[in-house]
Design a protein around this motif. Sequence first.
Motif, mmCIF file in Angstrom:
data_model
loop_
_atom_site.group_PDB
_atom_site.id
_atom_site.type_symbol
_atom_site.label_atom_id
_atom_site.label_comp_id
_atom_site.label_asym_id
_atom_site.label_seq_id
_atom_site.Cartn_x
_atom_site.Cartn_y
_atom_site.Cartn_z
ATOM 1 N N CYS A 105 0.814 -1.221 0.000
ATOM 2 C CA CYS A 105 0.000 0.000 0.000
ATOM 3 C C CYS A 105 0.847 1.270 0.000
ATOM 4 O O CYS A 105 0.286 2.374 -0.016
ATOM 5 C CB CYS A 105 -0.926 0.020 1.219
ATOM 6 S SG CYS A 105 -2.011 -1.412 1.356
ATOM 7 N N LEU A 106 2.182 1.129 0.028
ATOM 8 C CA LEU A 106 3.046 2.304 0.157
ATOM 9 C C LEU A 106 2.870 3.328 -0.973
ATOM 10 O O LEU A 106 2.762 4.529 -0.703
ATOM 11 C CB LEU A 106 4.516 1.870 0.253
ATOM 12 C CG LEU A 106 4.948 1.264 1.598
ATOM 13 C CD1 LEU A 106 6.397 0.821 1.535
ATOM 14 C CD2 LEU A 106 4.735 2.253 2.729
ATOM 15 N N PRO A 107 2.839 2.904 -2.262
ATOM 16 C CA PRO A 107 2.663 3.921 -3.312
ATOM 17 C C PRO A 107 1.361 4.701 -3.181
ATOM 18 O O PRO A 107 1.325 5.911 -3.405
ATOM 19 C CB PRO A 107 2.693 3.086 -4.603
ATOM 20 C CG PRO A 107 3.479 1.876 -4.250
ATOM 21 C CD PRO A 107 3.098 1.579 -2.841
ATOM 22 N N ILE A 108 0.291 4.007 -2.813
ATOM 23 C CA ILE A 108 -1.001 4.687 -2.664
ATOM 24 C C ILE A 108 -0.955 5.642 -1.484
ATOM 25 O O ILE A 108 -1.430 6.788 -1.574
ATOM 26 C CB ILE A 108 -2.123 3.647 -2.486
ATOM 27 C CG1 ILE A 108 -2.224 2.765 -3.730
ATOM 28 C CG2 ILE A 108 -3.454 4.325 -2.217
ATOM 29 C CD1 ILE A 108 -3.239 1.655 -3.604
ATOM 30 N N LEU A 109 -0.389 5.188 -0.373
ATOM 31 C CA LEU A 109 -0.316 6.043 0.819
ATOM 32 C C LEU A 109 0.568 7.258 0.571
ATOM 33 O O LEU A 109 0.264 8.368 1.036
ATOM 34 C CB LEU A 109 0.215 5.236 2.005
ATOM 35 C CG LEU A 109 -0.680 4.093 2.501
ATOM 36 C CD1 LEU A 109 0.023 3.306 3.605
ATOM 37 C CD2 LEU A 109 -2.011 4.633 2.993
ATOM 38 N N ALA A 110 1.679 7.063 -0.146
ATOM 39 C CA ALA A 110 2.588 8.174 -0.418
ATOM 40 C C ALA A 110 1.986 9.173 -1.396
ATOM 41 O O ALA A 110 2.282 10.381 -1.331
ATOM 42 C CB ALA A 110 3.913 7.646 -0.959
ATOM 43 N N GLN A 111 1.147 8.695 -2.302
ATOM 44 C CA GLN A 111 0.568 9.570 -3.312
ATOM 45 C C GLN A 111 -0.669 10.310 -2.791
ATOM 46 O O GLN A 111 -1.033 11.379 -3.313
ATOM 47 C CB GLN A 111 0.182 8.738 -4.541
ATOM 48 C CG GLN A 111 -0.197 9.556 -5.758
ATOM 49 C CD GLN A 111 -0.506 8.668 -6.943
ATOM 50 O OE1 GLN A 111 -0.284 7.468 -6.888
ATOM 51 N NE2 GLN A 111 -1.020 9.251 -7.999
#
Length: 363
Positions: A105-111
Amino acid sequence: MLDTILGPLYYVVSWIIVQFHTLYSLVFDKDSGWAWGLSIVSLVVLIRICLIPLFVKQIKATRNMQALQPKMKAIQERYKSDKQRQSEEMMKLYKETGTNPLSSCLPILAQSPFFIALYQVLNHIAQGKVVGVIDAELLESARNAHIFGAPLSVKFMDSAAKVEALGASLTDVRVVTVIMIVLMSASQFFTQRQLMTKNVDLTVKTPFMQQQKMLMYVFPIMFAVFGINFPVGVLVYWLTTNVWTLGQQMFVIRRNPTPGSIAFTQRQERLRAKGKIVEAPEEIEAKKAAEAARANRQQPKRQPKAKRQLAGTGTQTSTGDEKTSLEKKQPEGTKPKPAGGSRSAKSGQRKGGPQRPKHPTKK
């Protein structure tokens, strides 16, 4: 409250947009939708390039989660009555394998913060409020910028009066927003479908596959529901990031697919055709034997009903044929022996043959 927390991010997002707008104003009219629209697209590309390391971690985490599904299911079955022990064993498994469930989920959370900041910047522009580094002059230019006849700051649900005040028609706005929402949903669907059909290990059936299949249909519906409440500029951002994700995933699946998946088999065949993979002699012989067996194997043909019925009476027919053949084998002038021939012959000798002489009686 939200403006206070994300206020610094408003300045970052608005500054990036303004810099790209200044660059594109050298080619397009500074008040045109192309200058502002391409600035938003460039913002997406810049953010996604910065998120590539996180995307690589997401791919590795997703593969690790797929590989751990059988072990996780075994732990759940073993400790289904003890939730605390189940959680401890799960954490132990994650630690031993170096897997972080949140990595996917890191890319979604970072974006997400950039997405929210862009939404708020465009919302301020729609309300005629100065935000970040966008001053009054840039604010007026952004409000009047149109993409295919739709202002960047309007939404599908806005009133006709608000849309007409910006020099556009409500029909144009709704047509543009609907097309963008459909493209967003379609790109998300094909992204998830590509992941399910090509980059999943088919040798292991896990609940993870069912979850991914469900998300393949849930995400497009979410885009359709929430999309009507976003400004056109946010829809441009969202559509661009979905298309980027689709292309980035295609590249990764082709170059580094999951072992056991269809994409992995296709990659091995490409490398084998280029001579980069040399098979062992045993593998070649086994493959040839399998192909030969497949070629020699014949599929049973379906017989017509008449032949099937005839096959059912095959026992009687064969018995009659055997009798006929036995009669033909007997020499001419003789009769075929009846059933139980030896016993019948002996009885015949007693009746028709010479009688055994009786003992003389004493007088």
